[in-house]
Design a protein around this motif. Sequence first.
Motif, mmCIF file in Angstrom:
data_model
loop_
_atom_site.group_PDB
_atom_site.id
_atom_site.type_symbol
_atom_site.label_atom_id
_atom_site.label_comp_id
_atom_site.label_asym_id
_atom_site.label_seq_id
_atom_site.Cartn_x
_atom_site.Cartn_y
_atom_site.Cartn_z
ATOM 1 N N ASP A 1 -17.981 7.705 -14.165
ATOM 2 C CA ASP A 1 -18.169 6.561 -12.997
ATOM 3 C C ASP A 1 -16.987 6.141 -12.340
ATOM 4 O O ASP A 1 -17.123 5.706 -10.884
ATOM 5 C CB ASP A 1 -19.132 5.533 -13.524
ATOM 6 N N CYS A 2 -15.874 6.055 -12.890
ATOM 7 C CA CYS A 2 -14.728 5.579 -12.165
ATOM 8 C C CYS A 2 -13.591 6.727 -12.480
ATOM 9 O O CYS A 2 -12.510 6.330 -12.117
ATOM 10 C CB CYS A 2 -14.177 4.382 -12.795
ATOM 11 N N LYS A 3 -14.123 8.013 -12.466
ATOM 12 C CA LYS A 3 -12.950 9.076 -12.369
ATOM 13 C C LYS A 3 -12.400 9.306 -11.002
ATOM 14 O O LYS A 3 -12.757 9.151 -9.958
ATOM 15 C CB LYS A 3 -13.756 10.249 -12.830
ATOM 16 N N GLN A 4 -10.916 9.202 -11.000
ATOM 17 C CA GLN A 4 -10.241 9.570 -9.863
ATOM 18 C C GLN A 4 -9.112 10.333 -10.112
ATOM 19 O O GLN A 4 -8.712 10.592 -11.198
ATOM 20 C CB GLN A 4 -9.802 8.288 -9.093
ATOM 21 N N GLN A 5 -8.691 11.162 -9.018
ATOM 22 C CA GLN A 5 -7.444 11.950 -9.339
ATOM 23 C C GLN A 5 -6.084 11.090 -9.105
ATOM 24 O O GLN A 5 -6.012 10.435 -8.241
ATOM 25 C CB GLN A 5 -7.350 13.033 -8.076
ATOM 26 N N VAL A 6 -5.046 11.587 -9.916
ATOM 27 C CA VAL A 6 -3.899 10.815 -9.857
ATOM 28 C C VAL A 6 -2.658 11.968 -9.948
ATOM 29 O O VAL A 6 -2.952 12.967 -10.237
ATOM 30 C CB VAL A 6 -3.526 9.699 -10.981
ATOM 31 N N MET A 7 -1.514 11.419 -9.358
ATOM 32 C CA MET A 7 -0.495 12.381 -9.444
ATOM 33 C C MET A 7 0.422 12.343 -10.759
ATOM 34 O O MET A 7 0.849 11.026 -11.076
ATOM 35 C CB MET A 7 0.458 12.205 -8.164
ATOM 36 N N VAL A 8 0.852 13.242 -11.404
ATOM 37 C CA VAL A 8 1.852 12.928 -12.611
ATOM 38 C C VAL A 8 2.848 13.870 -12.499
ATOM 39 O O VAL A 8 2.905 14.879 -12.007
ATOM 40 C CB VAL A 8 1.114 13.351 -13.936
ATOM 41 N N GLU A 9 4.290 13.152 -12.699
ATOM 42 C CA GLU A 9 5.352 14.235 -12.442
ATOM 43 C C GLU A 9 5.435 15.015 -13.509
ATOM 44 O O GLU A 9 5.273 15.164 -14.514
ATOM 45 C CB GLU A 9 6.489 13.001 -12.553
ATOM 46 N N ASP A 10 6.182 16.483 -12.978
ATOM 47 C CA ASP A 10 6.439 17.380 -13.779
ATOM 48 C C ASP A 10 7.186 17.156 -14.913
ATOM 49 O O ASP A 10 6.746 17.773 -16.071
ATOM 50 C CB ASP A 10 7.145 18.481 -13.052
ATOM 51 N N ALA A 11 7.987 16.266 -15.042
ATOM 52 C CA ALA A 11 8.822 15.820 -16.345
ATOM 53 C C ALA A 11 7.778 15.204 -17.300
ATOM 54 O O ALA A 11 8.164 15.681 -18.508
ATOM 55 C CB ALA A 11 10.043 15.031 -15.855
ATOM 56 N N VAL A 12 7.105 14.559 -16.836
ATOM 57 C CA VAL A 12 6.223 13.924 -17.869
ATOM 58 C C VAL A 12 5.137 15.192 -18.597
ATOM 59 O O VAL A 12 4.928 15.204 -19.664
ATOM 60 C CB VAL A 12 5.127 12.915 -17.138
#
Length: 569
Positions: free
Chosen positions: A459-470
């Motif tokens: 119900d609250c799923k959203q796209q986020v950006m994650v750094e390549d290093a992580v």
Amino acid sequence: MANQNRLGELLVREKLISLSQLRQAQDEQSRSGQNLNAALAKLGFISDQEITNFLSQQYRVPTIQLDEYEIDADILKLVQREQCERHKVIPVSRAGSSLIVAMADPTNLHAIDDLKFLTGYNIEPVIASENAILAAIERNYSVGPSYDEVMAGFDESEIEFTGEDEDLNLIELEKASADAPVIRLVNMILLNAIKKGASDIHIEPYEKSLRVRYRIDGVLIEEMNPPVKLKNAISSRVKIMSQLDIAERRLPQDGRIKLKLGKGREMDFRVSVLPTLWGEKTVMRLLDKGNLQLDMTKLGFDQKALDDFLWAIRQPWGMVLVTGPTGSGKTTTLYSALSDLNKIGTNISTAEDPVEYNLHGINQVQMHDEIGLNFAMALRAFLRQDPDVLMVGEIRDFETAEIAVKAALTGHLVLSTLHTNDAPATISRLLNMGVEPFLITASVNLVLAQRLARKICVDCKQQVMVEDAVLQEVGFTADQIARCQGRLWKGAGCRTCNGSGYKGRVALYEVMRFTEGLKEMVLQGSSTAELKMGAIKAGMGTLRAAGIGKTLDGVTTTEEILRVTMSDG
């Protein structure tokens, strides 16, 4: 029924479903008693949301998202819960002489007339799916009093139990009134745990405080802090319910509570009472047979892992071992395997401590260490009972391991669990117990390790950006990083998930099929690390790899994978 037939015709005409799908849904409707909307959604022909949007456009009636809507208590009092459940409706708000009511079927004139007569208001319908309405009814029409309401009923004279009269007073209190505050408080703790989907309840006394926590989706969350004066009264009440010795406060005790919740549903609470420095800590494990998932295809296996596991449990003999910490879903996996094997021509016996769920057609034996009935004794008895499949709750010592191995070598399929960190470490554990390497290689078919990771709330799923290093630190390969381009999913937090961003759990599996190459490594005395490398080369997917796959699929998050799995490096 006429309205339902009309809906079906309209959906076919608009090519949202086919005629054959409509007929299948009508058959399901006749069999289950559901309305057509629910039958179509259940069969997967069309989603609840698509039906809701279609009805909104067709009848020019607005839709409403009930899970995001706070309904005033005064509005709820206008219509009783029974009426809401009968008509699949819930009152939402009031505007002058009109009552706005969420309905699954806005053409149900009988429901509208009934509500108009009961409330004296003109009824203005808005559309929501039947599932959303039923969930809103369950959420808003509370089963019992709130914590504040329960605590308001406490009188100091009732809760000031001291010395030896304490238990006697509590029993008299129970006899005097079924609505005594302590009883109502314990009932509320149990019912709230069921409503919130908790797997465990922790009632913990400290020097100057008392804390109640629920384990929801594998994580402990603080629920309430009752007055510390209630600690002995609450533990005594739980002991009475689970038929334990209320006079014994120095030794640990184990018991069971069974609650009937209506509509044939039962909930078991496995109770453990432990004396601590500041009083008795009580932990209750919730066992809901109605939620037991026995379909192996829905447990979260990748296809290769599922094929290997099914191959192992369908062998005529040998051992299949499931490993993982407490609460990792081992019992569900084993019961799913037993369910697959449970045929008329197969004699299945299990030794469990405790028996968590009753399975029809399977002979389940509860262990009683106090009279000498342990896993080893049960296994010996099973071998005199003409068995085909044996399940041992846990291999804890050499005696149990030795009998299990011998049973696997003499034409029986043996399923069991161990507590190890991953699948290759299970072999080292058996060796440490004293089982000879040649017996392990001759008897073990497969080892499965598992963990449970929380799923992202839909119900609250959203796209986020994650750094390549992580991503590299988690263990993503260059190809996987290129595939996702740093875009993953996360829950923002909403009412459905209590702001956590997670709702439900998914299993992560590490399935090590015991190939000839791995058997040779065991006979040569290879280390656990060497076994793991050999298993990976043979095609085994690790727990971390399974977690990364679920992350790429948008099922869970990198934070969860780091929480429940170890690096493969």
